[in-house]
Design an enzyme around this catalytic site. Structure first.
Site, PDB file in Angstrom:
ATOM      1  N   TYR A   1       6.457 -12.852  -2.551  1.00 14.89           N
ATOM      2  CA  TYR A   1       6.128 -11.458  -2.889  1.00 14.89           C
ATOM      3  C   TYR A   1       5.671 -11.385  -4.351  1.00 14.89           C
ATOM      4  O   TYR A   1       4.640 -10.765  -4.665  1.00 14.89           O
ATOM      5  CB  TYR A   1       7.358 -10.568  -2.659  1.00 14.89           C
ATOM      6  CG  TYR A   1       7.142  -9.102  -2.972  1.00 14.89           C
ATOM      7  CD1 TYR A   1       6.386  -8.294  -2.141  1.00 14.89           C
ATOM      8  CD2 TYR A   1       7.712  -8.523  -4.110  1.00 14.89           C
ATOM      9  CE1 TYR A   1       6.192  -6.941  -2.418  1.00 14.89           C
ATOM     10  CE2 TYR A   1       7.530  -7.182  -4.403  1.00 14.89           C
ATOM     11  CZ  TYR A   1       6.769  -6.395  -3.551  1.00 14.89           C
ATOM     12  OH  TYR A   1       6.574  -5.061  -3.840  1.00 14.89           O
TER      13      TYR A   1
ATOM     14  N   SER B   1       4.024  -4.235  -8.997  1.00 10.75           N
ATOM     15  CA  SER B   1       5.495  -4.176  -8.914  1.00 10.75           C
ATOM     16  C   SER B   1       6.056  -4.741 -10.208  1.00 10.75           C
ATOM     17  O   SER B   1       5.360  -5.467 -10.926  1.00 10.75           O
ATOM     18  CB  SER B   1       5.967  -5.030  -7.733  1.00 10.75           C
ATOM     19  OG  SER B   1       7.360  -5.191  -7.738  1.00 10.75           O
TER      20      SER B   1
HETATM   21  P1  NDP Z   1       6.460   1.840   2.310  1.00 12.00           P
HETATM   22  O1  NDP Z   1       6.880   0.781   3.298  1.00 12.00           O
HETATM   23  O2  NDP Z   1       7.117   3.166   2.403  1.00 12.00           O
HETATM   24  O3  NDP Z   1       4.874   2.037   2.374  1.00 12.00           O
HETATM   25  C1  NDP Z   1       4.006   0.945   2.593  1.00 12.00           C
HETATM   26  C2  NDP Z   1       2.687   1.494   3.091  1.00 12.00           C
HETATM   27  O4  NDP Z   1       1.801   0.400   3.326  1.00 12.00           O
HETATM   28  C3  NDP Z   1       2.823   2.263   4.401  1.00 12.00           C
HETATM   29  O5  NDP Z   1       2.087   3.444   4.330  1.00 12.00           O
HETATM   30  C4  NDP Z   1       2.207   1.325   5.439  1.00 12.00           C
HETATM   31  O6  NDP Z   1       1.550   2.087   6.447  1.00 12.00           O
HETATM   32  C5  NDP Z   1       1.174   0.600   4.579  1.00 12.00           C
HETATM   33  N1  NDP Z   1       0.743  -0.658   5.174  1.00 12.00           N
HETATM   34  C6  NDP Z   1       1.459  -1.764   5.460  1.00 12.00           C
HETATM   35  N2  NDP Z   1       0.678  -2.687   6.038  1.00 12.00           N
HETATM   36  C7  NDP Z   1      -0.565  -2.142   6.119  1.00 12.00           C
HETATM   37  C8  NDP Z   1      -1.808  -2.604   6.629  1.00 12.00           C
HETATM   38  N3  NDP Z   1      -1.944  -3.818   7.189  1.00 12.00           N
HETATM   39  N4  NDP Z   1      -2.879  -1.781   6.548  1.00 12.00           N
HETATM   40  C9  NDP Z   1      -2.762  -0.547   5.999  1.00 12.00           C
HETATM   41  N5  NDP Z   1      -1.613  -0.067   5.504  1.00 12.00           N
HETATM   42  C10 NDP Z   1      -0.529  -0.864   5.564  1.00 12.00           C
HETATM   43  O7  NDP Z   1       6.694   1.173   0.897  1.00 12.00           O
HETATM   44  P2  NDP Z   1       6.301   1.646  -0.601  1.00 12.00           P
HETATM   45  O8  NDP Z   1       5.824   3.019  -0.628  1.00 12.00           O
HETATM   46  O9  NDP Z   1       7.430   1.256  -1.449  1.00 12.00           O
HETATM   47  O10 NDP Z   1       5.108   0.625  -0.910  1.00 12.00           O
HETATM   48  C11 NDP Z   1       3.923   1.002  -1.585  1.00 12.00           C
HETATM   49  C12 NDP Z   1       3.567  -0.069  -2.605  1.00 12.00           C
HETATM   50  O11 NDP Z   1       4.549  -0.065  -3.634  1.00 12.00           O
HETATM   51  C13 NDP Z   1       3.546  -1.499  -2.044  1.00 12.00           C
HETATM   52  O12 NDP Z   1       2.409  -2.174  -2.558  1.00 12.00           O
HETATM   53  C14 NDP Z   1       4.815  -2.101  -2.597  1.00 12.00           C
HETATM   54  O13 NDP Z   1       4.729  -3.505  -2.744  1.00 12.00           O
HETATM   55  C15 NDP Z   1       4.914  -1.386  -3.939  1.00 12.00           C
HETATM   56  N6  NDP Z   1       6.234  -1.423  -4.558  1.00 12.00           N
HETATM   57  C16 NDP Z   1       7.286  -0.696  -4.039  1.00 12.00           C
HETATM   58  C17 NDP Z   1       8.535  -0.761  -4.632  1.00 12.00           C
HETATM   59  C18 NDP Z   1       9.723  -0.026  -4.069  1.00 12.00           C
HETATM   60  O14 NDP Z   1      10.848  -0.232  -4.540  1.00 12.00           O
HETATM   61  N7  NDP Z   1       9.548   0.850  -3.100  1.00 12.00           N
HETATM   62  C19 NDP Z   1       8.766  -1.544  -5.843  1.00 12.00           C
HETATM   63  C20 NDP Z   1       7.596  -2.244  -6.304  1.00 12.00           C
HETATM   64  C21 NDP Z   1       6.394  -2.170  -5.689  1.00 12.00           C
HETATM   65  P3  NDP Z   1       1.436   1.706   7.999  1.00 12.00           P
HETATM   66  O15 NDP Z   1       2.662   0.920   8.358  1.00 12.00           O
HETATM   67  O16 NDP Z   1       1.374   3.056   8.661  1.00 12.00           O
HETATM   68  O17 NDP Z   1       0.151   0.949   8.117  1.00 12.00           O
END
Ligand code: NDP
Length: 247
Positions: A158, A145
């Site tokens: 975070y 991030s």
């Molecule tokens: P989303 O919430 O849309 O996606 C997060 C994903 O993580 C989901 O598919 C969720 O799937 C999965 N997840 C959460 N907990 C678990 C777990 N215990 N086991 C397996 N899968 C898990 O958010 P983003 O797409 O934004 O996030 C993706 C990455 O990008 C993250 O690492 C986030 O920190 C990073 N990021 C995002 C930013 C943004 O602005 N969107 C900015 C900076 C970084 P499920 O719940 O089905 O398990």
């Protein structure tokens, strides 16, 4: 769909592929001709995405995955290796962001971020590294991030998890001669990340900023696709992808 050569066709595992950046990355990499193996807890979402990708001519499969559980991560990786005989890329993307001030003492939220963002990434590396070493190469892409580069109020824990992901990625890179390590660090990106958890006021503020600024998840997926597409001797180590207007 492109028609890739065999050399272009990689086995790519993506954690957190049920929404946001992970789902967009699955779409981008499947369109590039790679075989994507999708993991997350919401299996119904994964099923729908696999059906969508296959209908478009892509190669995709899914498996339930909880990155906080090392056995679950090992089962996800082992099943893919057993099926395909190799693993070319792991995209450690799963993440959560329940934000709050430290003095709110939301310790359960801190632990969740440590378990998913940091421990989950380490679990992915632990599960995949023996296979990559055994086959003499591979690629680990860790989604960090802009919070891996700067600290803001309400985001300390975070940020700590994302700084840590960047640190361990650099360590893995230094220890590797045949494994590529890439950190992709998004700014505000359209996803479900700010939909739940943490302090409600903070969450509302993040959602407002995101609605104003966010870039599509495909922009981050394109950066991941770029890093993967480089030749084996070219390791794109860090990419920061943020909205032009983000301060
Ligand atoms: P989303 O919430 O849309 O996606 C997060 C994903 O993580 C989901 O598919 C969720 O799937 C999965 N997840 C959460 N907990 C678990 C777990 N215990 N086991 C397996 N899968 C898990 O958010 P983003 O797409 O934004 O996030 C993706 C990455 O990008 C993250 O690492 C986030 O920190 C990073 N990021 C995002 C930013 C943004 O602005 N969107 C900015 C900076 C970084 P499920 O719940 O089905 O398990």
């Amino acid at each position: 769909m492109n028609s890739p050569t065999t050399a272009d066709h990689k086995i790519v595992l993506i954690t957190g592929a049920s929404s946001g950046i992970g789902a967009a990355t699955a779409r981008r990499l499947a369109a590039d001709g790679h075989h994507v193996v999708l993991g997350a807890r919401r299996v119904d979402r994964l099923e729908a995405l696999v059906a969508e990708l296959r209908a478009a001519g892509g190669r995709a499969e899914h498996r339930e995955l909880d990155v906080t559980d090392l056995d679950s991560v090992r089962a996800f990786v082992d099943a893919a290796h057993e099926r395909h005989g190799r693993i070319d890329v792991l995209v450690n993307n799963a993440g959560v962001m329940p934000l709050s001030r430290i003095d709110a003492l939301r310790v359960d939220d801190w632990n969740l971020m440590i378990d998913v963002n940091l421990r989950g990434t380490l679990h992915g590396i632990a599960a995949v590294l023996p296979y990559l070493r055994g086959q003499g190469g591979g690629h680990v892409v860790n989604v960090a991030s802009v919070s891996a580069y700067r600290v803001d109020p309400t985001a300390a824990v975070y940020c700590a998890t994302k700084f840590a992901v960047r640190a361990l990625s650099e360590g893995l890179r230094q220890e590797s001669r045949d494994i590529r390590v890439t950190v992709v660090s998004p700014g505000y990106t359209e996803s479900e990340l700010a939909d739940q958890g943490g302090d409600p006021e903070v969450r509302a503020a993040v959602r407002a900023a995101s609605q104003e600024l966010a870039i599509p998840a495909s922009a981050v997926a394109d950066a991941i696709g770029y890093a993967i597409a480089q030749p084996a001797n070219v390791d794109v180590n860090e990419l920061v992808v943020r909205p032009t207007a983000q301060g």
